[in-house]
Scaffold this active site. Sequence first.
Site, PDB file in Angstrom:
ATOM      1  N   GLU A 134       0.815  -1.213   0.000  1.00  0.00           N
ATOM      2  CA  GLU A 134       0.000   0.000   0.000  1.00  0.00           C
ATOM      3  C   GLU A 134       0.855   1.273   0.000  1.00  0.00           C
ATOM      4  O   GLU A 134       0.521   2.248  -0.679  1.00  0.00           O
ATOM      5  CB  GLU A 134      -0.954  -0.002   1.194  1.00  0.00           C
ATOM      6  CG  GLU A 134      -2.134  -0.943   1.059  1.00  0.00           C
ATOM      7  CD  GLU A 134      -1.780  -2.400   1.320  1.00  0.00           C
ATOM      8  OE1 GLU A 134      -2.622  -3.281   1.049  1.00  0.00           O
ATOM      9  OE2 GLU A 134      -0.658  -2.662   1.795  1.00  0.00           O
ATOM     10  N   HIS A 170      -9.371  -5.753  10.658  1.00  0.00           N
ATOM     11  CA  HIS A 170     -10.079  -5.568   9.388  1.00  0.00           C
ATOM     12  C   HIS A 170     -11.415  -4.853   9.592  1.00  0.00           C
ATOM     13  O   HIS A 170     -12.246  -4.832   8.684  1.00  0.00           O
ATOM     14  CB  HIS A 170     -10.346  -6.922   8.720  1.00  0.00           C
ATOM     15  CG  HIS A 170      -9.122  -7.650   8.285  1.00  0.00           C
ATOM     16  ND1 HIS A 170      -8.235  -8.207   9.176  1.00  0.00           N
ATOM     17  CD2 HIS A 170      -8.616  -7.904   7.053  1.00  0.00           C
ATOM     18  CE1 HIS A 170      -7.247  -8.784   8.510  1.00  0.00           C
ATOM     19  NE2 HIS A 170      -7.453  -8.608   7.219  1.00  0.00           N
TER      20      HIS A 170
END
Length: 489
Positions: A223, A292
């Site tokens: 990322e 998450h």
Amino acid sequence: MATDILMPALSPTMEQGKLAKWLKKEGDPVKAGDILAEIETDKATMEVEAVDEGVLAKILIADGTDNVAVNTPIAVLAEEGEDVSAASKGSGKGPAQEPARSPAKKPNGQDAPTPDMKAEGQAGTAAPAAKTGEDAPVAPAAPAAITSRSADTAMAEIPEGTEMVTQTVREALRDAMAEEMRRDEAVFVMGEEVAEYQGAYKITQGLLQEFGARRVVDTPITEHGFAGVGVGAAFTGLRPIVEFMTFNFAMQAIDQIINSAAKTLYMSGGQLGCPIVFRGPNGAAARVAAQHSHDYAAWYSNVPGLKVVMPYTASDAKGLLKSAIRDPNPVIFLENEILYGQSFPVPKLDDFLVPIGKAKVHREGSDVTIVSFGIGMTYALKAAHELAEQGIGAEVIDLRTIRPMDSETVVESVRKTGRCITVEEGFPQSGVGAEIAARLMVDAFDYLDAPVLRITGKDVPMPYAANLEKLALPTVAEVIEAAKAVCYR
């Protein structure tokens, strides 16, 4: 008495998978904890673990069978001492639920959710009950059903007589990107699995085929790296759409988002802008645990230089994403995995835009104002429906944009109702609701007849266990209770 062994689900959003291979054969003795078979999805391989003792009397689904629906009987388990041949002809009692153990092959991956489309859009019905047992995942409150342009406040910004089509949020997001990519060759999409795999949640489905690998770019699982590439591309005049598989992983790219994308326009004296969209699922899904499930709406809304958007309906998702892509500033576009499969009416217009920074009144009322955004709207609208049956008229406002926040619409409503409740799945401290309450203290203090109450997620990392996850999230009952409290009912 024989019991059925069912096809298990890796997650509440999984609907089918491949029965890769059996590790036991017919006639083999089975003990609790034994691994019976391996199941494959497009993201992971999981093992089917026995919960009862007995004998594997009959295998109903052969090795290598694709597209086996969740909860389909795949085998019959006979009790010890039972006639195996008789048991294999059919079970005599309910299924034995087999748990799935799944070491994910792709640590950054989750199954693309495919909810039951027929069950969506039913605002007048109660939220679905848990599947079985206290630890079963609980579905969110159903979204509002909007069936015509003229009959609902939420449709007021859509031109009279506009033809509406039913779309999922997933489809609306895809169409928004496709339309903007056709309109402007500087727009491109990049992220993990956005191209060949069509997106981890199938948001980018079909884009590679239409626009090619130059404009739909698969990236490595880094990322920090691909967010930086996107920011650099935006500095040169391109308009990247950077997809994060989940905004939890965007923490790896926080320096690129905050220090580069958000601050460079100011630090360059207005000479270098960054027209980029960072988008992907944000907040809780279902049983994906603390790393998450974080809601980052309040985090990003703290940063000057960013715009932060979090839509609820498919029409807002489409219109706001198109506006975000055209915006000259970096936009954080927060979605929700649970909402991807929900269906809403979307205007059939050549170029439908929703302005960034403008809230929407979803439902009018005179007794209490409920302010929310994103998936929080499911709790707000369901609560408003039930409150109406008890004689309390709740006005429901969807912020849609967290930064810049449309305080005027909220203040105008509170001046009418005299009461306000905020609803969000994020943590209570320094949350979006806290900002709303602070603004109301300044702009609407003399109109308040009760304290502003906040309904939030609990102040704890998201648990994995479904029963604890349920307790950590807001509920419709909490919203109703707060509404009654501020109304002194």
